[in-house]
Design a protein around this motif. Structure first.
Motif, mmCIF file in Angstrom:
data_model
loop_
_atom_site.group_PDB
_atom_site.id
_atom_site.type_symbol
_atom_site.label_atom_id
_atom_site.label_comp_id
_atom_site.label_asym_id
_atom_site.label_seq_id
_atom_site.Cartn_x
_atom_site.Cartn_y
_atom_site.Cartn_z
ATOM 1 N N LEU A 87 117.838 81.186 -60.937
ATOM 2 C CA LEU A 87 117.742 80.246 -59.825
ATOM 3 C C LEU A 87 117.823 80.962 -58.473
ATOM 4 O O LEU A 87 117.081 80.643 -57.539
ATOM 5 N N LEU A 88 118.729 81.928 -58.378
ATOM 6 C CA LEU A 88 118.867 82.662 -57.120
ATOM 7 C C LEU A 88 117.576 83.393 -56.781
ATOM 8 O O LEU A 88 117.075 83.308 -55.647
ATOM 9 N N LEU A 89 117.014 84.110 -57.754
ATOM 10 C CA LEU A 89 115.794 84.872 -57.511
ATOM 11 C C LEU A 89 114.612 83.950 -57.231
ATOM 12 O O LEU A 89 113.734 84.281 -56.419
ATOM 13 N N THR A 90 114.579 82.789 -57.883
ATOM 14 C CA THR A 90 113.498 81.825 -57.637
ATOM 15 C C THR A 90 113.510 81.353 -56.193
ATOM 16 O O THR A 90 112.473 81.320 -55.516
ATOM 17 N N PHE A 91 114.691 81.001 -55.697
ATOM 18 C CA PHE A 91 114.781 80.539 -54.313
ATOM 19 C C PHE A 91 114.543 81.673 -53.328
ATOM 20 O O PHE A 91 113.990 81.453 -52.241
ATOM 21 N N GLU A 92 114.941 82.894 -53.675
ATOM 22 C CA GLU A 92 114.674 84.019 -52.795
ATOM 23 C C GLU A 92 113.173 84.273 -52.692
ATOM 24 O O GLU A 92 112.641 84.524 -51.604
ATOM 25 N N LEU A 93 112.473 84.189 -53.811
ATOM 26 C CA LEU A 93 111.024 84.373 -53.794
ATOM 27 C C LEU A 93 110.343 83.269 -52.993
ATOM 28 O O LEU A 93 109.349 83.513 -52.297
ATOM 29 N N ALA A 94 110.874 82.043 -53.106
ATOM 30 C CA ALA A 94 110.314 80.933 -52.336
ATOM 31 C C ALA A 94 110.460 81.188 -50.835
ATOM 32 O O ALA A 94 109.542 80.909 -50.045
ATOM 33 N N ILE A 95 111.608 81.721 -50.429
ATOM 34 C CA ILE A 95 111.831 82.018 -49.012
ATOM 35 C C ILE A 95 110.891 83.125 -48.542
ATOM 36 O O ILE A 95 110.331 83.061 -47.441
ATOM 37 N N ILE A 96 110.697 84.138 -49.386
ATOM 38 C CA ILE A 96 109.787 85.227 -49.019
ATOM 39 C C ILE A 96 108.357 84.707 -48.898
ATOM 40 O O ILE A 96 107.611 85.079 -47.975
ATOM 41 N N TYR A 97 107.963 83.831 -49.815
ATOM 42 C CA TYR A 97 106.627 83.229 -49.751
ATOM 43 C C TYR A 97 106.475 82.414 -48.460
ATOM 44 O O TYR A 97 105.448 82.483 -47.783
ATOM 45 N N LYS A 98 107.497 81.670 -48.116
ATOM 46 C CA LYS A 98 107.470 80.877 -46.887
ATOM 47 C C LYS A 98 107.375 81.790 -45.671
ATOM 48 O O LYS A 98 106.658 81.487 -44.702
ATOM 49 N N LEU A 99 108.086 82.911 -45.703
ATOM 50 C CA LEU A 99 108.007 83.867 -44.610
ATOM 51 C C LEU A 99 106.599 84.432 -44.493
ATOM 52 O O LEU A 99 106.069 84.587 -43.384
ATOM 53 N N TRP A 100 105.979 84.729 -45.614
ATOM 54 C CA TRP A 100 104.609 85.263 -45.611
ATOM 55 C C TRP A 100 103.637 84.270 -44.991
ATOM 56 O O TRP A 100 102.781 84.636 -44.184
ATOM 57 N N LEU A 101 103.782 82.984 -45.331
ATOM 58 C CA LEU A 101 102.945 81.958 -44.713
ATOM 59 C C LEU A 101 103.194 81.897 -43.208
ATOM 60 O O LEU A 101 102.271 81.681 -42.422
ATOM 61 N N SER A 102 104.435 82.093 -42.811
ATOM 62 C CA SER A 102 104.761 82.057 -41.386
ATOM 63 C C SER A 102 104.114 83.209 -40.627
ATOM 64 O O SER A 102 103.749 83.070 -39.451
ATOM 65 N N THR A 103 103.960 84.356 -41.279
ATOM 66 C CA THR A 103 103.286 85.472 -40.611
ATOM 67 C C THR A 103 101.827 85.124 -40.332
ATOM 68 O O THR A 103 101.257 85.573 -39.324
ATOM 69 N N LYS A 104 101.217 84.320 -41.201
ATOM 70 C CA LYS A 104 99.842 83.869 -40.960
ATOM 71 C C LYS A 104 99.789 82.971 -39.734
ATOM 72 O O LYS A 104 98.865 83.073 -38.910
ATOM 73 N N ASP A 105 100.777 82.072 -39.620
ATOM 74 C CA ASP A 105 100.842 81.212 -38.438
ATOM 75 C C ASP A 105 101.051 82.041 -37.175
ATOM 76 O O ASP A 105 100.464 81.762 -36.125
ATOM 77 N N MET A 106 101.893 83.047 -37.271
ATOM 78 C CA MET A 106 102.147 83.900 -36.110
ATOM 79 C C MET A 106 100.873 84.629 -35.693
ATOM 80 O O MET A 106 100.544 84.692 -34.495
ATOM 81 N N ASP A 107 100.134 85.163 -36.661
ATOM 82 C CA ASP A 107 98.891 85.876 -36.339
ATOM 83 C C ASP A 107 97.894 84.957 -35.655
ATOM 84 O O ASP A 107 97.213 85.358 -34.705
ATOM 85 N N ARG A 108 97.805 83.713 -36.126
ATOM 86 C CA ARG A 108 96.890 82.764 -35.495
ATOM 87 C C ARG A 108 97.322 82.442 -34.063
ATOM 88 O O ARG A 108 96.483 82.360 -33.165
ATOM 89 N N GLU A 109 98.620 82.256 -33.880
ATOM 90 C CA GLU A 109 99.138 81.973 -32.541
ATOM 91 C C GLU A 109 98.797 83.116 -31.584
ATOM 92 O O GLU A 109 98.357 82.890 -30.451
ATOM 93 N N LEU A 110 98.994 84.353 -32.014
ATOM 94 C CA LEU A 110 98.740 85.502 -31.149
ATOM 95 C C LEU A 110 97.257 85.707 -30.914
ATOM 96 O O LEU A 110 96.845 86.152 -29.840
ATOM 97 N N THR A 111 96.413 85.404 -31.931
ATOM 98 C CA THR A 111 94.975 85.541 -31.778
ATOM 99 C C THR A 111 94.424 84.550 -30.771
ATOM 100 O O THR A 111 93.588 84.873 -29.928
ATOM 101 N N VAL A 112 94.921 83.320 -30.844
ATOM 102 C CA VAL A 112 94.486 82.286 -29.901
ATOM 103 C C VAL A 112 94.808 82.692 -28.491
ATOM 104 O O VAL A 112 94.030 82.527 -27.550
ATOM 105 N N GLU A 113 96.029 83.250 -28.301
ATOM 106 C CA GLU A 113 96.414 83.662 -26.965
ATOM 107 C C GLU A 113 95.537 84.810 -26.471
ATOM 108 O O GLU A 113 95.259 84.941 -25.318
#
Length: 289
Positions: A263-289
């Motif tokens: 369970l611990l590793l499952t939730f840790e992987l979920a957080i890492i996946y969420k962080l990876w998606l957030s990096t995509k949002d960050m790249d889009r934000e910076l590209t638009v600017e």
């Protein structure tokens, strides 16, 4: 920090001034109701400091380890009880600090280090007791496995926290065209305990992709937050409680180690996946600017 000149704190004072906006479900349901009621007389009638409570919590953890080492069912039950009391006290030190204004940077360090020492000592004691009772050397390796996962969880939480702050800062800089923002003083321990914090603010939202892909999750998250429960449902706190309380009480020590690790590793992987998606949002934000 100078102590606030105030006595006659009430239970409502404790709830309003010391409860975290979001916390682990184990803490919200099984610890806060007890800890808050104990804080009231301690805050009103004693001069006990948060650091003294941290040390007392660690001593209760040592008592738990002593019982775990004996290995028989009754001793395991007593060990689970003392471990839970140790955690209750561990939650009280922060409440006293926030309520009376007596927190300190050293106290944060002391609390964190004693928590880690407690996990190490109780892991070795619990698994050594089982090894002495069963002569199965696999229990000794389990002790190392528990210590490794606990350390991994808190190191990962710290790094994720730093990355989230850096990502938001980069987006703000891109939008505002300003000099680097000076960071305010950080409460590392509190942020590590809430490692599932959203990477969003009134001006920066780096969870857009995640929200689009997992709209069903948003209703669950909102319900949990209404009850002060953070979405990271299996963190380091639940990991410890499953191993050092549920395992000894049920006699399913090996099973609880396996279940809690998964369970611990499952939730840790979920957080890492969420962080990876957030990096995509960050790249889009910076590209638009």
């Amino acid at each position: 920090m100078v102590e606030k000149k105030r006595e006659n704190y009430t239970l409502n004072d404790v709830r309003e001034q010391t409860y975290k906006r979001r916390d682990a479900w184990w803490t919200v349901w099984l610890v806060d109701p007890v800890a808050a009621r104990l804080v009231v007389p301690l805050a009103n009638h004693t001069r006990i400091t948060p650091n003294q409570i941290s040390v007392l919590a660690f001593l209760f953890g040592l008592f738990a380890a002593g019982f775990f080492l004996q290995g028989d069912p009754m001793s395991l039950a007593w060990g689970a009880l003392f471990f839970h009391l140790s955690f209750v006290l561990d939650c009280m030190d922060g409440k006293i600090a926030r309520l009376k204004g007596t927190g300190s940077v050293f106290g944060m360090w002391l609390d964190y280090m004693l928590d880690r020492f407690r996990v190490v000592i109780c892991s070795v004691a619990l698994m050594s007791g089982q090894w002495l009772a069963t002569e199965q050397t696999s229990y000794l390796f389990l002790a190392l496995f528990i210590i490794f996962l606990d350390s991994l969880r808190y190191m990962d939480a710290l790094q994720l926290y730093k990355l989230r702050r850096e990502m938001k800062k980069r987006v703000r800089r891109g939008r505002m065209k300003e000099e680097p923002i000076i960071e305010e003083e950080e409460n590392i321990q509190g942020e590590m305990a809430a490692s599932a914090e959203e990477i969003s603010s009134p001006s920066v939202d780096l969870n857009q992709t995640f929200k689009r892909r997992f709209q069903w999750y948003l209703n669950i998250r909102d319900w949990l937050e209404q009850h002060r429960i953070r979405p990271h449902l299996f963190s380091g706190i639940e990991f410890q409680m499953f191993i050092f309380i549920i395992g000894p009480l049920t006699g399913l020590i090996l099973e609880m180690v396996v279940v809690s690790a998964v369970l611990l590793l499952t939730f840790e992987l979920a957080i890492i996946y969420k962080l990876w998606l957030s990096t995509k949002d960050m790249d889009r934000e910076l590209t638009v600017e």
